[in-house]
Design an enzyme around this catalytic site. Structure first.
Site, PDB file in Angstrom:
ATOM      1  N   TYR A 490       0.845  -1.205   0.000  1.00 20.89           N
ATOM      2  CA  TYR A 490       0.000   0.000   0.000  1.00 20.89           C
ATOM      3  C   TYR A 490       0.878   1.252   0.000  1.00 20.89           C
ATOM      4  CZ  TYR A 490      -3.782   3.217   1.080  1.00 20.89           C
ATOM      5  OH  TYR A 490      -4.681   4.252   1.029  1.00 20.89           O
ATOM      6  N   SER A 570      -6.540   0.736  -4.188  1.00 15.36           N
ATOM      7  CA  SER A 570      -6.654   2.177  -4.017  1.00 15.36           C
ATOM      8  C   SER A 570      -5.285   2.835  -4.222  1.00 15.36           C
ATOM      9  CB  SER A 570      -7.247   2.483  -2.637  1.00 15.36           C
ATOM     10  OG  SER A 570      -7.655   3.816  -2.549  1.00 15.36           O
ATOM     11  N   ASP A 653     -18.056   3.371  -7.260  1.00 13.76           N
ATOM     12  CA  ASP A 653     -16.911   3.829  -6.475  1.00 13.76           C
ATOM     13  C   ASP A 653     -16.867   5.347  -6.542  1.00 13.76           C
ATOM     14  OD1 ASP A 653     -14.554   4.376  -5.205  1.00 13.76           O
ATOM     15  OD2 ASP A 653     -13.395   2.836  -6.236  1.00 13.76           O
ATOM     16  N   HIS A 688     -15.943   1.363  -3.415  1.00 11.17           N
ATOM     17  CA  HIS A 688     -14.500   1.299  -3.206  1.00 11.17           C
ATOM     18  C   HIS A 688     -14.081   0.042  -2.446  1.00 11.17           C
ATOM     19  CE1 HIS A 688     -10.644   3.230  -3.525  1.00 11.17           C
ATOM     20  NE2 HIS A 688     -10.424   3.144  -2.228  1.00 11.17           N
TER      21      HIS A 688
END
Length: 718
Positions: A490, A570, A653, A688
């Site tokens: 991430y 994301s 989203d 999302h």
């Protein structure tokens, strides 16, 4: 919760080419087993930004799929191609069966006590959404209070935030539909299960806080968006309102707003003794807050600023009368606990728990005890202190893992937390003082956690920084002999990747694969310095950390050269898009989920404007050049063989709008990026990620992990 742009959209004169026909493209999906992509139209959009001409031939794909029939046709065509490809893969059904088994346990939430009642969520195997239960007393019989299964036929409507009143008579709750960030707020009478007429709309990024005697609750909302802009318009002018029970929303009272600073977000909470309303205001995703106070029993509504300037993280722990406790990174990058007496004309701050080598993640008061949850080398450590800061001992945790949902208050004698690891779903623990916590609820899990090995390693990034990484695999798998590996990352927004159970990832592990989770810079594992080391001008460090993780896995023989798949969601989807551009030779396959792919326009949609804290401003020249250098959409290399890639997004989203993934995929397919498949999977009635029903999760991840397994040679046994 956690801008101005300088170029016009100018699409009206650029759409002369006819859109793809979904039916025509579907018929051209697979010919003689050769993959054929839809022919995506291009538009003539060229904008000069700081002396550079930026082409954006797929700008039209930014339009909302619900409002633009051309985009809808493109989505249908792409899904037809993707579905036809996935249907030919071996192992998808076996993965789906494995995930169904691995989801078949009671996923438990941390209980909240109010008025002698305990409220908690539980999602059992086969249920798409968690159900909210209430129990009369610790040993009382539980009953269902809210079951979202009744809200929609497709299971895509979920219970989101909720809060019982202090006396346990009412509960305010938020409904999330189709994965959107928007919430509808309702109130239920706990004794009877009656839903009251109170309804609050256009709530987003909000806390819910009851006022004393249940006369109303505080919430945060945005102005209603214009018609057709619900899922794309920028979120500005958030305001805190007080809703009075039994009155229409139109009569709700504004409690706090900043019309002169429309970019600020505001959330409200009450101290557990209901003496003070504490309002936290922020301008973006950075945890830099202004703190405003409202005295609850004051004769008139008056606000008082406690912290000015949006310079530091100030997170309320709790309050006892006029003494308020906060966790802060002021003069302490890994955070410390301080208190202040707000009855003073000029409150002064006193340190209670000093900064430690570990990073404070959260803290609560439990009666006269302060419980502090630390992140210690990317895993949790829970320590107790007296209110004067005297150490009272470390809580015994059941191993290497993550504490979450730490919940308690100054008026309670007990507190709760959840503990999870890669090989253990959440177990709920209760504690009150030094010593081993007691199990409050533990699920029966459908596998033996002792057969799964969890270990931690440290590797060097490009600049010599030591990066932690967890490895998870079956006990009978020798990680030194090479096995197909899924590497996850991430690296952003001060978010820490701690050990956590995931049924889809356990299906990969049980199939014989290795799972690796790298704690990249940009996260919060080592405090503010770790976050700063991976954002803005330092963002390349995140990509270097992830690339170094892949090199380490191959060099150590943990995965073969052609056996490395990568995944990120994301900001992690951005990560995957960047590293395959920079090192397409290193990775065999990748999954970029709901990623931020156009770094020159991210701040123009919904919550995108908040992300400038981590990414910078596309409209500022210095930031523009940094963003242009790594933006996935703008840096796809024509004439270069790319790994097998699957992009995933969803039509609802409204966090990272799907246009990011649409544009990236269109350009990836159009350029010469090799013969490996480059597909996009577009979910409907999903957002999302939060609120997605279990059946959709199983369908999605059996597709995606089936794709990755096929690419890296992981044999999924039927």
């Amino acid at each position: 919760m956690r801008i101005t742009t300088i170029f016009a959209l100018a699409l009206a004169s650029s759409t002369a080419i006819s859109p793809v026909s979904a039916l025509a493209q579907a018929s051209a999906t697979m010919k003689d087993d050769a993959l054929t992509y839809p022919e995506t139209k291009t538009v003539d959009v060229v904008e000069e930004q700081f002396g550079e001409k930026i082409t954006d031939p797929y700008r039209w794909l930014e339009n909302d799929v619900r409002e633009d029939s051309d985009v809808a046709a493109w989505v249908d065509a792409q899904n037809a191609v993707t579905n036809a490809y996935l249907e030919k893969l071996d192992g998808r059904e076996a993965l789906a069966a494995s995930m169904t088994k691995l989801f078949d346990y009671d996923a438990l939430g941390v209980p909240v006590e109010a008025g002698g009642k305990y409220f908690y969520e539980r999602k059992s195997g086969g249920q798409n959404q968690a159900v909210l239960y209430v129990r009369e007393g610790e040993d009382g019989e539980e009953r269902v209070l809210i079951d979202p299964a009744k809200w929609s036929d497709d299971g895509a409507t979920a219970l989101a935030e909720w809060k019982p009143s202090d006396d346990g008579s009412l509960l305010v709750y938020a409904i999330q539909d189709g994965g959107s960030d928007w919430r509808t707020v309702k109130v239920i009478e706990i004794a009877t299960g009656k839903i009251l007429d109170d309804t609050v709309e256009w709530v987003k990024f909000s806390n819910l806080a009851w006022m004393p005697k249940n006369f109303g609750f505080l919430y945060s909302r945005f102005p209603a968006p214009e018609e057709g802009e619900t899922f794309q318009s920028l979120n500005k002018d958030q305001t805190i309102y007080l809703h009075l029970i039994g009155r229409p929303q139109a009569e709700d009272m504004k409690v706090y707003e900043t019309p002169d600073r429309p970019d600020l977000n505001h959330v409200a909470e009450l101290t557990s003794d209901s003496e003070w309303v504490v309002i936290s205001s922020s301008s973006g995703t950075d945890e830099r807050y202004e703190i405003t106070l409202v005295k609850v029993d004051a004769p008139e509504l008056e606000t008082r600023t406690l912290i000015k300037g949006l310079e530091n993280n100030w997170t309320l722990v709790d309050g006892i009368g006029d003494i308020l406790y906060f966790a802060t990174d002021k003069d302490a990058p890994r955070r410390r606990i301080m208190k202040t007496d707000v009855s003073a004309e000029t409150p002064e701050w006193e340190e209670i728990v000093p900064e430690h080598v570990a990073t404070i993640d959260s803290a609560i008061l439990v009666g006269e005890t302060l419980a502090v949850d630390y992140i210690d080398d990317a895993k949790s450590r829970l320590e107790l202190f007296a209110l004067d800061g005297t150490p009272k001992g470390i809580v015994d945790l059941p191993g290497l893992g993550q504490v979450s949902g730490l919940d308690g208050s100054a008026k309670d004698s007990e507190a709760f937390f959840a503990f999870t690891s890669f090989n253990r779903p959440s177990t709920i623990y209760r504690f009150g003082d030094v010593g081993a916590p007691k199990v409050w609820a533990k699920p029966d899990i459908p596998f033996d956690p002792e057969n799964i090995v969890v270990s931690q390693r440290f590797y060097e990034s490009k600049d010599g920084t030591k990066i932690p990484m967890f490895l998870v695999h079956r006990k009978d798998i020798d990680p030194s002999k090479g096995a197909p590996t899924l590497l996850y990352g991430y690296g952003g927004f001060n978010i820490s990747l701690l050990p956590e159970y995931s049924a889809p990832k356990m299906a990969w592990i049980e199939a014989g694969g290795v799972y690796a989770s790298a704690n990249l810079r940009g996260g919060g594992e080592y405090g503010k310095e770790w976050h700063d080391g991976g954002r803005l001008n330092n963002k390349q460090n995140v990509f270097d950390d992830f690339i170094a993780a892949g090199e380490y896995l191959i060099e150590e023989g943990i995965t073969p050269q052609d056996g490395l798949a990568i995944e990120g969601r994301s900001n992690g989807g951005l990560l995957v898009g960047v590293v395959v551009n920079q090192r397409p030779d290193l990775f065999t396959a990748g999954h970029a989920a709901v990623g931020v792919m156009d770094m020159l326009r991210f701040d123009r949609f919904t919550a995108g404007r908040y992300w400038v804290d981590d990414y910078g401003y596309p409209g500022k020249e210095a930031d523009f050049h940094v963003l242009r250098e790594y933006s996935p959409y703008h840096n796809i290399k024509d004439g270069t063989d790319y790994p097998a890639l699957i992009v995933s997004t969803a039509d609802t989203d409204d966090r990272v709008v799907p246009g990011h993934s649409f544009k990236y995929t269109a350009r990836l397919q159009a350029l010469g990026t090799g013969d490996k498949p480059h597909l996009i999977r577009i979910e409907t009635r999903a957002g999302h990620g939060s609120g997605k029903p279990t059946d959709k999760l199983i369908e999605e991840y059996s597709d995606i992990y089936g794709f990755l397994a096929d690419a890296v040679g992981l044999d999924i046994a039927d």
